[in-house]
Scaffold this motif. Sequence first.
Motif, PDB file in Angstrom:
ATOM      1  N   THR A 175      54.880  61.360  26.290  1.00 49.23           N
ATOM      2  CA  THR A 175      55.666  61.742  27.468  1.00 49.23           C
ATOM      3  C   THR A 175      56.993  62.376  27.094  1.00 49.23           C
ATOM      4  O   THR A 175      57.514  63.186  27.841  1.00 49.23           O
ATOM      5  N   ASP A 176      57.553  62.001  25.967  1.00 51.97           N
ATOM      6  CA  ASP A 176      58.806  62.575  25.491  1.00 51.97           C
ATOM      7  C   ASP A 176      58.926  62.310  23.989  1.00 51.97           C
ATOM      8  O   ASP A 176      58.136  61.564  23.431  1.00 51.97           O
ATOM      9  N   PRO A 177      59.899  62.928  23.339  1.00 50.66           N
ATOM     10  CA  PRO A 177      60.028  62.728  21.890  1.00 50.66           C
ATOM     11  C   PRO A 177      60.243  61.271  21.486  1.00 50.66           C
ATOM     12  O   PRO A 177      59.780  60.842  20.432  1.00 50.66           O
ATOM     13  N   ASP A 178      60.924  60.506  22.315  1.00 53.92           N
ATOM     14  CA  ASP A 178      61.147  59.104  21.981  1.00 53.92           C
ATOM     15  C   ASP A 178      59.840  58.309  22.022  1.00 53.92           C
ATOM     16  O   ASP A 178      59.639  57.400  21.226  1.00 53.92           O
ATOM     17  N   HIS A 179      58.935  58.675  22.943  1.00 51.73           N
ATOM     18  CA  HIS A 179      57.615  58.027  22.999  1.00 51.73           C
ATOM     19  C   HIS A 179      56.843  58.325  21.710  1.00 51.73           C
ATOM     20  O   HIS A 179      56.205  57.445  21.132  1.00 51.73           O
ATOM     21  N   LEU A 180      56.923  59.563  21.250  1.00 56.64           N
ATOM     22  CA  LEU A 180      56.279  59.945  19.985  1.00 56.64           C
ATOM     23  C   LEU A 180      56.843  59.120  18.831  1.00 56.64           C
ATOM     24  O   LEU A 180      56.086  58.572  18.027  1.00 56.64           O
ATOM     25  N   LEU A 181      58.169  58.999  18.749  1.00 55.47           N
ATOM     26  CA  LEU A 181      58.779  58.260  17.652  1.00 55.47           C
ATOM     27  C   LEU A 181      58.419  56.775  17.712  1.00 55.47           C
ATOM     28  O   LEU A 181      58.126  56.170  16.681  1.00 55.47           O
ATOM     29  N   ARG A 182      58.400  56.182  18.914  1.00 55.15           N
ATOM     30  CA  ARG A 182      58.006  54.767  19.035  1.00 55.15           C
ATOM     31  C   ARG A 182      56.575  54.554  18.566  1.00 55.15           C
ATOM     32  O   ARG A 182      56.279  53.609  17.831  1.00 55.15           O
ATOM     33  N   ALA A 183      55.666  55.446  18.967  1.00 52.63           N
ATOM     34  CA  ALA A 183      54.262  55.322  18.565  1.00 52.63           C
ATOM     35  C   ALA A 183      54.112  55.522  17.052  1.00 52.63           C
ATOM     36  O   ALA A 183      53.335  54.823  16.401  1.00 52.63           O
ATOM     37  N   LEU A 184      54.861  56.451  16.509  1.00 49.19           N
ATOM     38  CA  LEU A 184      54.817  56.709  15.077  1.00 49.19           C
ATOM     39  C   LEU A 184      55.311  55.495  14.291  1.00 49.19           C
ATOM     40  O   LEU A 184      54.664  55.046  13.343  1.00 49.19           O
ATOM     41  N   ARG A 185      56.444  54.941  14.692  1.00 47.80           N
ATOM     42  CA  ARG A 185      56.970  53.749  14.009  1.00 47.80           C
ATOM     43  C   ARG A 185      56.007  52.570  14.130  1.00 47.80           C
ATOM     44  O   ARG A 185      55.805  51.827  13.173  1.00 47.80           O
ATOM     45  N   HIS A 186      55.405  52.416  15.315  1.00 51.84           N
ATOM     46  CA  HIS A 186      54.448  51.325  15.520  1.00 51.84           C
ATOM     47  C   HIS A 186      53.252  51.478  14.568  1.00 51.84           C
ATOM     48  O   HIS A 186      52.837  50.526  13.911  1.00 51.84           O
ATOM     49  N   GLY A 187      52.721  52.697  14.477  1.00 55.41           N
ATOM     50  CA  GLY A 187      51.585  52.940  13.590  1.00 55.41           C
ATOM     51  C   GLY A 187      51.935  52.713  12.130  1.00 55.41           C
ATOM     52  O   GLY A 187      51.168  52.101  11.381  1.00 55.41           O
ATOM     53  N   LEU A 188      53.096  53.175  11.703  1.00 52.34           N
ATOM     54  CA  LEU A 188      53.516  52.982  10.315  1.00 52.34           C
ATOM     55  C   LEU A 188      53.779  51.505  10.025  1.00 52.34           C
ATOM     56  O   LEU A 188      53.446  51.010   8.951  1.00 52.34           O
ATOM     57  N   ARG A 189      54.358  50.784  10.988  1.00 50.67           N
ATOM     58  CA  ARG A 189      54.599  49.346  10.805  1.00 50.67           C
ATOM     59  C   ARG A 189      53.279  48.605  10.628  1.00 50.67           C
ATOM     60  O   ARG A 189      53.169  47.694   9.809  1.00 50.67           O
ATOM     61  N   GLN A 190      52.268  49.000  11.409  1.00 45.59           N
ATOM     62  CA  GLN A 190      50.951  48.376  11.255  1.00 45.59           C
ATOM     63  C   GLN A 190      50.369  48.643   9.868  1.00 45.59           C
ATOM     64  O   GLN A 190      49.781  47.761   9.253  1.00 45.59           O
TER      65      GLN A 190
END
Length: 182
Positions: A140-155
Motif C-alpha cells: 500500500t505504501d513504501p512503509d508497508h513494503l519495508l515492514r514486510a521486508l523486515r518481517h521476512g528477513l527476521r523470519q
Amino acid sequence: MTPPTSRTWAKRGHTPVIRVRGRSQRRYSVAALCCYKPGERSRLIYRPQRHTDHKRGGRKSFAWTEYRDLLIAAHQQLGGPIVLIWDNLNVHKDARMRAFIDTHDWITACHLPPYAPDLNPVEGIWSVLRRTTQANTAFTDPDHLLRALRHGLRQLQYRSDIIDGCLTETGLKLTTPRLKAQ
C-alpha cells in the motif's frame, strides 16, 4: 512498487490484471551478509536503508560507509574475523572500501567472478523472500513494503537451515581452516 507476483488467476480467456497504486519516488536498499562458521548455526545480518533525497541527486543505493558500518557491526556481533566473498558491485570495489579492509586485520575480502550471481548465497536469500513474504502482495505504501521486508528477513534470521541451503545451492564449501588464537 510493482508487486512481485508468483501466482495469479483469471477466468479463461481473460488476462489477469494486478492493480497497483501510483509509483513512489522513495527508494529502499537492503544489504545482507550470510555468515557461516563450522560447528555453529548460520546467521543472517542485514541493514535496510531508505533513500529520501535521490530525486535531488542523492544516492540511490548504499554508500561505502554504510557497508563499512555493516561490516563493523557484523564483526562485533560475530566476535571473530570475517572472510568476505563479495560480488563485483562497484561500491564493494571502491578504493575507500579497499583501504578500510586493508587497514583491518580481522577482515579479508575475495571477489566473485563477474556475472556469477549463482555463486552468491545472498542471492538465494533474495529469491526466498520474493517467493515467500513478498509474493502476491500489492504494497500500500513504501512503509508497508519495508515492514514486510523486515518481517521476512527476521523470519529467515532464525532459519539456519535455509541460510545453509543458500550456501549449498552455490556449490561452494567451507574449507577455510579455523584460525588460531594469537
